[in-house]
Design a protein around this motif. Structure first.
Motif, short mmCIF file in Angstrom:
data_model
loop_
_atom_site.label_atom_id
_atom_site.label_comp_id
_atom_site.label_asym_id
_atom_site.label_seq_id
_atom_site.Cartn_x
_atom_site.Cartn_y
_atom_site.Cartn_z
N GLY A 28 77.13 -4.91 -45.93
CA GLY A 28 75.90 -3.04 -46.12
C GLY A 28 77.06 -2.67 -47.72
N LEU A 29 77.01 -3.35 -48.55
CA LEU A 29 77.68 -3.59 -49.58
C LEU A 29 76.45 -3.56 -50.81
CD1 LEU A 29 79.43 -2.34 -52.48
CD2 LEU A 29 80.52 -4.83 -52.33
N ILE A 30 76.05 -4.68 -50.82
CA ILE A 30 74.44 -5.71 -51.19
C ILE A 30 74.10 -4.44 -50.96
CG2 ILE A 30 73.33 -7.36 -51.25
CD1 ILE A 30 75.95 -8.98 -50.56
N LEU A 31 73.07 -4.75 -49.72
CA LEU A 31 72.49 -3.57 -49.58
C LEU A 31 72.53 -2.56 -50.27
CD1 LEU A 31 71.21 -4.40 -46.24
CD2 LEU A 31 70.30 -5.45 -47.99
N GLY A 32 72.83 -1.96 -49.84
CA GLY A 32 74.20 -0.30 -50.70
C GLY A 32 73.70 -0.02 -51.88
N THR A 33 73.83 -1.77 -52.58
CA THR A 33 73.84 -1.44 -54.09
C THR A 33 72.55 -1.69 -54.31
OG1 THR A 33 75.89 -2.15 -54.56
CG2 THR A 33 74.61 -2.46 -56.11
N ALA A 34 71.45 -2.59 -53.84
CA ALA A 34 70.20 -2.67 -53.76
C ALA A 34 69.72 -2.03 -53.82
CB ALA A 34 69.90 -4.30 -53.53
N LEU A 35 69.32 -0.28 -53.14
CA LEU A 35 69.04 0.59 -52.56
C LEU A 35 68.89 1.32 -53.79
CD1 LEU A 35 67.49 2.72 -51.21
CD2 LEU A 35 69.55 3.17 -49.74
N ALA A 36 70.20 2.04 -54.22
CA ALA A 36 70.57 1.98 -54.83
C ALA A 36 70.45 1.83 -56.58
CB ALA A 36 72.40 2.88 -55.29
N TRP A 37 70.44 0.87 -57.05
CA TRP A 37 69.56 0.56 -57.83
C TRP A 37 68.21 0.34 -58.26
CZ3 TRP A 37 69.93 -0.14 -62.75
CH2 TRP A 37 69.22 -0.90 -63.61
N THR A 38 67.21 0.43 -57.14
CA THR A 38 66.13 0.50 -56.90
C THR A 38 65.82 2.09 -56.88
OG1 THR A 38 66.18 -1.07 -55.06
CG2 THR A 38 64.02 0.66 -55.34
N VAL A 39 66.25 3.29 -56.91
CA VAL A 39 66.28 4.51 -56.79
C VAL A 39 66.41 4.96 -58.71
CG1 VAL A 39 66.89 6.95 -56.45
CG2 VAL A 39 67.23 5.03 -54.79
N VAL A 40 67.85 4.23 -58.89
CA VAL A 40 68.37 4.91 -59.99
C VAL A 40 66.60 4.10 -61.47
CG1 VAL A 40 70.04 4.20 -61.65
CG2 VAL A 40 70.13 4.79 -59.95
N ARG A 41 66.68 2.96 -61.21
CA ARG A 41 66.11 2.44 -62.43
C ARG A 41 64.70 3.12 -62.35
NH1 ARG A 41 64.73 -4.00 -61.35
NH2 ARG A 41 65.11 -3.47 -63.43
N ASN A 42 63.71 3.46 -61.31
CA ASN A 42 62.77 4.26 -60.92
C ASN A 42 62.65 4.89 -61.33
OD1 ASN A 42 60.41 2.72 -59.67
ND2 ASN A 42 62.63 1.50 -58.61
N VAL A 43 63.96 6.18 -60.73
CA VAL A 43 64.10 7.27 -61.49
C VAL A 43 64.02 8.02 -63.42
CG1 VAL A 43 65.42 9.61 -61.64
CG2 VAL A 43 65.44 8.05 -59.48
N LEU A 44 64.90 7.08 -63.65
CA LEU A 44 65.04 6.27 -64.65
C LEU A 44 63.93 5.68 -65.80
CD1 LEU A 44 69.15 5.91 -65.04
CD2 LEU A 44 68.10 7.63 -65.58
N GLY A 45 62.82 4.95 -64.97
CA GLY A 45 62.01 4.56 -65.53
C GLY A 45 62.55 3.16 -66.41
N ARG A 46 63.26 2.92 -65.89
CA ARG A 46 63.69 1.27 -66.27
C ARG A 46 63.24 -0.38 -65.61
NH1 ARG A 46 69.98 0.87 -67.86
NH2 ARG A 46 68.87 -0.78 -69.15
#
Length: 125
Positions: free
Chosen positions: A107-125
């Protein structure tokens, strides 16, 4: 089959890929490098997007650029090295090793991956 064969084969394959990447910049067009299928299909960055550029930067001693390309994947490298090391050591001793992750770790691995996907796309990274 020897228990050492899979981790040794994985290390040799990784080494071959790293040697190729060292001499082929992902910033140059027309390089024979993998393209992210998620990015190709959606136009969005996946959790590993930037991983090739990050690895290229690390191979050339540029940690600052590597962190800029994918800080989460860069931070995960030491965590991935540990289970590989256990697998390789067990194989060299003639033993088999299987990584066992509990639900919390998965859950931690998948949650981190999902959160990073959202953050990087919102921030445009």
């Amino acid at each position: 089959m020897s228990a050492a064969l899979p981790p040794v084969a994985a290390a040799l394959a990784a080494l071959a890929g790293l040697c190729y990447l060292y001499g082929h910049s992902p910033y140059e067009p027309a390089q024979l490098l993998p393209r992210c299928p998620f990015h190709w299909a959606t136009g969005l960055n996946c959790p590993a997007c930037g991983g090739t550029r990050m690895t290229y930067a690390l191979l050339h001693g540029d940690a600052r650029t590597a962190l800029r390309m994918n800080p989460v994947l860069c931070a995960a490298l030491p965590m991935a090295a540990y289970p590989y090391g256990r697998w390789a050591l067990a194989g060299l001793r003639g033993q088999r090793y299987r990584l066992r992750l509990g639900r919390g770790a998965i859950g931690l691995i998948l949650g981190t991956a999902l959160a990073w996907t959202v953050v990087r796309n919102v921030l445009g990274r």
